[in-house]
Design a protein around this motif. Structure first.
Motif, PDB file in Angstrom:
ATOM      1  N   CYS A   8      -1.809  56.055  14.996  1.00 58.97           N
ATOM      2  CA  CYS A   8      -2.957  56.624  14.286  1.00 58.97           C
ATOM      3  C   CYS A   8      -3.876  55.525  13.760  1.00 58.97           C
ATOM      4  O   CYS A   8      -5.106  55.657  13.798  1.00 58.97           O
ATOM      5  CB  CYS A   8      -2.475  57.512  13.138  1.00 58.97           C
ATOM      6  N   GLY A  17      -2.754  65.549  10.344  1.00 61.00           N
ATOM      7  CA  GLY A  17      -2.133  65.231   9.052  1.00 61.00           C
ATOM      8  C   GLY A  17      -1.389  66.408   8.449  1.00 61.00           C
ATOM      9  O   GLY A  17      -0.490  66.217   7.609  1.00 61.00           O
ATOM     10  N   ASP A  52       3.063  62.968   9.390  1.00 56.97           N
ATOM     11  CA  ASP A  52       2.569  61.938   8.474  1.00 56.97           C
ATOM     12  C   ASP A  52       1.748  60.917   9.274  1.00 56.97           C
ATOM     13  O   ASP A  52       2.293  60.193  10.104  1.00 56.97           O
ATOM     14  CB  ASP A  52       3.756  61.244   7.794  1.00 56.97           C
ATOM     15  N   VAL A  53       0.415  60.898   9.035  1.00 54.91           N
ATOM     16  CA  VAL A  53      -0.439  59.939   9.741  1.00 54.91           C
ATOM     17  C   VAL A  53      -0.772  58.728   8.868  1.00 54.91           C
ATOM     18  O   VAL A  53      -1.540  57.855   9.275  1.00 54.91           O
ATOM     19  CB  VAL A  53      -1.748  60.611  10.207  1.00 54.91           C
ATOM     20  N   VAL A  80      -5.958  58.335   7.939  1.00 61.31           N
ATOM     21  CA  VAL A  80      -6.864  59.464   7.758  1.00 61.31           C
ATOM     22  C   VAL A  80      -7.954  59.140   6.757  1.00 61.31           C
ATOM     23  O   VAL A  80      -9.078  59.662   6.845  1.00 61.31           O
ATOM     24  CB  VAL A  80      -6.082  60.721   7.322  1.00 61.31           C
TER      25      VAL A  80
END
Length: 389
Positions: free
Chosen positions: A7, A318, A322-323, A327
């Motif tokens: 990510c 998200g 869990d990013v 984000v």
């Protein structure tokens, strides 16, 4: 951890063109006009024209009072089937008629005109489209700047919506303002070469005489600007040299024009961004790095679609996994791009788009999704004249 790392990689990569867009727009505030003292310069104004009898006379009429004693206007009537050549002759221009149905397009017409000029080369070649108005004083500024700086010069080239235009045409005028004026001012402040925009371009003879310009690229001016930048002869921007044209008056003609421009733009990004980055590395050139970053910024509509899509994708992802804090970077860039577009509109675009029209802009942007999917399925590669009547 792997998901978070991926990510972050995606967030950093997609943020690069978004950040460059914001930086250029902010830097444009600090642009100062380049003072160029008048000079006695001999120039040839080269006008490629394909069936342009309706607008060519006005273009020549605006240019004629600006010509120096030894300046000349050369009109290349390229595969014309109307009175373009006759109008140019009656106005006292040098007329070159070209007939080659298999090699059509602006690049071939320009190469034909440049070959003619080799017999008696001018100091400067100024390229103007046949449907443009060159505002008073512009030609003298372009000639002097090209000689003074010994670099190609790009004028402020804007496209105006006709009176009573629909929302799509007004949005296009605003998008052109952002790309051709605001971002070029910012690039100039950052000492980055600016893209060539197709009209209002001035070249010292040595810079245009040996370039490969005869091509079927639908955005041949952009290709030429990229090649010159890679040779460390990227164009400089001259804001107070003004050239204007008008956008098509119908939605159909506008859609065709935008498809040609944006397919061409995306094609140039795909084809030339790796060589530009390679040249920047080889030459250790920071301006060329900046030019690369400018090149990878997509057209405004696609930029907005891209920004919103990435933001929504990260928010949605998200909710599932869990990013990490990636984000937040994407959210910040989303807010920064939207705020920048709003700021540019507030300062320079309110006479183009009314507030209620600006509010409807997202719907117009989404309506252009077909242009971008069309690039993947059936990219337009053939040059076509834009119908403005």
């Amino acid at each position: 951890m792997i998901v978070i790392a991926l990510c972050w990689v995606v967030a950093l990569v997609v943020s690069i063109p978004l950040a460059m867009f914001v930086v250029e727009c902010v830097a444009s505030v600090f642009y100062r006009h380049r003072h160029v003292p008048p000079q006695d310069v001999i120039a040839a104004v080269l006008i490629p024209a394909h069936n342009e009898e309706s607008g060519l006379g006005a273009t020549i009429a605006a240019l004629t009072p600006q010509l120096g004693e030894d300046d000349v206007i050369v009109v290349v009537a390229d595969n014309c089937t109307d009175g373009t050549a006759d109008i140019a002759r009656q106005a006292g221009c040098v007329v070159l008629e070209r007939a080659d149905a298999s090699n059509r397009g602006k690049g071939f017409a320009l190469a034909y005109g440049i070959d003619h000029l080799r017999e008696c080369p001018p100091q400067v070649v100024v390229i103007v489209d046949a449907d443009c108005e060159v505002l008073p004083g512009t030609l003298a500024q372009l000639k002097a700047a090209a000689v003074e700086c010994d670099y190609p010069i790009q004028a402020n080239y804007l496209l105006k919506a006709p009176p009573g235009a629909s929302l799509p045409i007004k949005v296009s005028e605003f998008a052109v303002l952002v790309k051709n004026a605001v971002r070029c001012r910012g690039a100039s402040v950052l000492s980055i070469p600016v893209p060539l925009l197709g009209s209002g371009m001035a070249f010292p003879w040595a810079d245009i005489a040996d370039v490969s310009i005869a091509s079927g690229e639908i955005v041949e001016d952009m290709k030429l600007g990229i090649e010159l930048a890679c040779e460390e002869k990227g164009a400089l921007y001259l804001d107070h040299a003004r050239v204007e044209s008008r956008l098509p008056s119908t939605k159909e003609a506008l859609a065709k024009q935008r498809e040609r421009w944006e397919h061409g733009h995306l094609g140039m990004i795909h084809k030339f961004s790796p060589p530009v980055l390679k040249a920047a590395w080889k030459l250790k050139s920071l301006p060329l790095v900046g030019f690369f970053l400018d090149l990878i910024i997509p057209p405004l509509s696609l930029l907005l679609v891209f920004t919103v899509a990435v933001f929504l994708a990260f928010v949605g992802l998200g909710l599932l996994v869990d990013v990490g804090s990636a984000v937040y970077l994407v959210s910040f860039m989303f807010c920064a791009v939207v705020a920048t577009v709003l700021a540019v509109w507030w300062v320079q675009g309110r006479d183009i788009l009314a507030p209620k029209e600006l509010a409807a802009m997202p719907l117009y942007v989404l309506s252009k999704f077909g242009i971008y999917t069309g690039f993947m399925k059936r990219k337009q590669t053939e040059w076509q004249r834009t119908d403005r009547d």
